[in-house]
Write a protein that holds these residues in place. Structure first.
Motif, PDB file in Angstrom:
ATOM      1  N   TRP A  53       0.913  -1.213   0.035  1.00 23.63           N
ATOM      2  CA  TRP A  53       0.152   0.042   0.044  1.00 23.63           C
ATOM      3  C   TRP A  53       0.862   1.180   0.039  1.00 23.63           C
ATOM      4  N   SER A  54       1.825   1.065   0.582  1.00 25.49           N
ATOM      5  CA  SER A  54       2.740   2.211   0.572  1.00 25.49           C
ATOM      6  C   SER A  54       3.608   2.622  -0.562  1.00 25.49           C
ATOM      7  N   GLY A  55       3.750   1.487  -1.520  1.00 21.47           N
ATOM      8  CA  GLY A  55       4.569   1.747  -2.590  1.00 21.47           C
ATOM      9  C   GLY A  55       6.005   1.177  -2.754  1.00 21.47           C
ATOM     10  N   GLY A  56       6.350   0.950  -1.320  1.00 20.60           N
ATOM     11  CA  GLY A  56       7.695   0.788  -0.973  1.00 20.60           C
ATOM     12  C   GLY A  56       8.371  -0.583  -1.323  1.00 20.60           C
ATOM     13  N   ARG A  57       7.475  -1.539  -1.672  1.00 18.47           N
ATOM     14  CA  ARG A  57       7.985  -2.777  -1.785  1.00 18.47           C
ATOM     15  C   ARG A  57       7.029  -3.503  -2.846  1.00 18.47           C
ATOM     16  N   THR A  58       7.858  -4.160  -3.876  1.00 14.25           N
ATOM     17  CA  THR A  58       7.251  -4.784  -4.826  1.00 14.25           C
ATOM     18  C   THR A  58       7.677  -6.312  -5.314  1.00 14.25           C
ATOM     19  N   ARG A  59       7.007  -7.078  -5.864  1.00 18.35           N
ATOM     20  CA  ARG A  59       7.542  -8.262  -6.085  1.00 18.35           C
ATOM     21  C   ARG A  59       7.046  -8.727  -7.305  1.00 18.35           C
ATOM     22  N   TYR A  60       7.615  -9.557  -8.317  1.00 17.22           N
ATOM     23  CA  TYR A  60       7.217  -9.838  -9.647  1.00 17.22           C
ATOM     24  C   TYR A  60       7.283 -11.408  -9.784  1.00 17.22           C
ATOM     25  N   GLY A  61       6.543 -11.727 -10.688  1.00 11.00           N
ATOM     26  CA  GLY A  61       6.738 -13.284 -11.183  1.00 11.00           C
ATOM     27  C   GLY A  61       7.971 -13.427 -12.074  1.00 11.00           C
ATOM     28  N   ASP A  62       8.656 -14.558 -11.981  1.00  4.92           N
ATOM     29  CA  ASP A  62       9.972 -14.852 -12.502  1.00  4.92           C
ATOM     30  C   ASP A  62       9.911 -14.584 -13.973  1.00  4.92           C
ATOM     31  N   SER A  63       8.700 -14.800 -14.577  1.00  2.00           N
ATOM     32  CA  SER A  63       8.758 -14.554 -15.998  1.00  2.00           C
ATOM     33  C   SER A  63       8.640 -13.145 -16.546  1.00  2.00           C
ATOM     34  N   VAL A  64       8.559 -12.085 -15.495  1.00  2.00           N
ATOM     35  CA  VAL A  64       8.509 -11.098 -15.898  1.00  2.00           C
ATOM     36  C   VAL A  64       9.266  -9.990 -15.418  1.00  2.00           C
ATOM     37  N   LYS A  65      10.210 -10.677 -14.420  1.00  2.00           N
ATOM     38  CA  LYS A  65      11.040  -9.521 -13.797  1.00  2.00           C
ATOM     39  C   LYS A  65      11.883  -9.010 -15.023  1.00  2.00           C
ATOM     40  N   GLY A  66      12.139  -7.781 -14.795  1.00  2.00           N
ATOM     41  CA  GLY A  66      13.179  -7.048 -15.559  1.00  2.00           C
ATOM     42  C   GLY A  66      12.420  -6.371 -16.789  1.00  2.00           C
ATOM     43  N   ARG A  67      11.230  -6.833 -17.098  1.00  2.00           N
ATOM     44  CA  ARG A  67      10.427  -6.327 -18.217  1.00  2.00           C
ATOM     45  C   ARG A  67       9.127  -5.588 -17.798  1.00  2.00           C
ATOM     46  N   PHE A  68       8.460  -5.958 -16.678  1.00  2.00           N
ATOM     47  CA  PHE A  68       7.341  -5.513 -16.204  1.00  2.00           C
ATOM     48  C   PHE A  68       7.736  -4.613 -15.124  1.00  2.00           C
ATOM     49  N   THR A  69       6.941  -3.311 -14.774  1.00  2.00           N
ATOM     50  CA  THR A  69       7.065  -2.374 -13.785  1.00  2.00           C
ATOM     51  C   THR A  69       5.751  -2.077 -13.105  1.00  2.00           C
ATOM     52  N   ILE A  70       5.467  -2.501 -11.865  1.00  2.00           N
ATOM     53  CA  ILE A  70       4.137  -2.067 -11.209  1.00  2.00           C
ATOM     54  C   ILE A  70       4.566  -0.882 -10.276  1.00  2.00           C
ATOM     55  N   SER A  71       3.454  -0.067 -10.320  1.00  2.00           N
ATOM     56  CA  SER A  71       3.721   1.363  -9.589  1.00  2.00           C
ATOM     57  C   SER A  71       2.077   1.877  -9.330  1.00  2.00           C
ATOM     58  N   ARG A  72       2.120   2.725  -8.130  1.00  2.00           N
ATOM     59  CA  ARG A  72       0.665   3.027  -7.808  1.00  2.00           C
ATOM     60  C   ARG A  72       0.723   4.415  -7.459  1.00  2.00           C
ATOM     61  N   ASP A  73      -0.403   5.331  -7.760  1.00  2.00           N
ATOM     62  CA  ASP A  73      -0.686   6.735  -7.614  1.00  2.00           C
ATOM     63  C   ASP A  73      -1.654   6.621  -6.636  1.00  2.00           C
ATOM     64  N   GLY A  74      -1.449   7.083  -5.147  1.00  2.00           N
ATOM     65  CA  GLY A  74      -2.387   7.015  -4.158  1.00  2.00           C
ATOM     66  C   GLY A  74      -3.227   8.258  -4.314  1.00  2.00           C
ATOM     67  N   ALA A  75      -3.004   9.353  -5.087  1.00  2.00           N
ATOM     68  CA  ALA A  75      -3.905  10.305  -5.278  1.00  2.00           C
ATOM     69  C   ALA A  75      -4.866  10.005  -6.214  1.00  2.00           C
ATOM     70  N   LYS A  76      -4.593   9.135  -7.108  1.00  2.00           N
ATOM     71  CA  LYS A  76      -5.649   8.748  -8.093  1.00  2.00           C
ATOM     72  C   LYS A  76      -6.184   7.384  -8.003  1.00  2.00           C
ATOM     73  N   ASN A  77      -5.811   6.872  -6.830  1.00  2.00           N
ATOM     74  CA  ASN A  77      -6.354   5.576  -6.525  1.00  2.00           C
ATOM     75  C   ASN A  77      -6.164   4.658  -7.857  1.00  2.00           C
ATOM     76  N   THR A  78      -4.965   4.507  -8.527  1.00  2.00           N
ATOM     77  CA  THR A  78      -4.713   3.882  -9.473  1.00  2.00           C
ATOM     78  C   THR A  78      -3.257   3.093  -9.423  1.00  2.00           C
ATOM     79  N   ILE A  79      -3.360   1.871  -9.949  1.00  2.00           N
ATOM     80  CA  ILE A  79      -2.101   1.189 -10.078  1.00  2.00           C
ATOM     81  C   ILE A  79      -1.680   0.850 -11.706  1.00  2.00           C
ATOM     82  N   THR A  80      -0.617   0.932 -12.067  1.00  2.00           N
ATOM     83  CA  THR A  80      -0.371   0.563 -13.374  1.00  2.00           C
ATOM     84  C   THR A  80       0.648  -0.676 -13.549  1.00  2.00           C
ATOM     85  N   LEU A  81       0.600  -1.145 -14.709  1.00  2.00           N
ATOM     86  CA  LEU A  81       1.486  -2.371 -14.924  1.00  2.00           C
ATOM     87  C   LEU A  81       2.323  -1.894 -16.317  1.00  2.00           C
TER      88      LEU A  81
END
Length: 124
Positions: A53-81
């Motif tokens: 929830w704080s955006g400080g920790r992420t984890r990825y599936g092995d097959s997408v590491k290095g290619r996908f990035t997850i992020s969140r914008d609390g002000a907009k209640n939005t997450i992106t991939l």
């Protein structure tokens, strides 16, 4: 109660990039860790990425590491991939999900809310 709506799916070619978004409704958005999962026809649901929830920790599936990035914008209640270098085998319906608390959860069971999903098709 949290409602999730995904967008951004589509048809792309192998090697292309795509950016998925998930908008959450509900005041308690910031108390949920948010994850992305995907499911291809005839296959089990697969964990893709999660952000706490704080955006400080992420984890990825092995097959997408290095290619996908997850992020969140609390002000907009939005997450992106952000998905780069997409592969045909990544064709699937992509779902965002919300799990109460601050843990980075990689299995689907603990997630409390799920979106309807957005189709991603990667052609070869």
């Amino acid at each position: 109660q949290v409602q999730l709506v995904e967008s951004g799916g589509g048809l792309v070619q192998a090697g292309d990039s795509l950016r998925l978004s998930c908008v959450a409704s509900g005041r308690a958005f910031r108390t949920y860790s948010m994850g992305w999962f995907r499911q291809a026809p005839g296959k089990e649901r697969e964990f893709v990425a999660v952000i706490n929830w704080s955006g400080g920790r992420t984890r990825y599936g092995d097959s997408v590491k290095g290619r996908f990035t997850i992020s969140r914008d609390g002000a907009k209640n939005t997450i992106t991939l952000q998905m780069n270098s997409l592969k045909p085998e990544e064709t699937a319906v992509y779902f965002c999900a919300a799990a109460y608390g601050d843990a980075v959860v990689t299995s689907g069971g603990p997630y409390d809310y799920w979106g309807q999903g957005t189709q991603v098709t990667v052609s070869s």
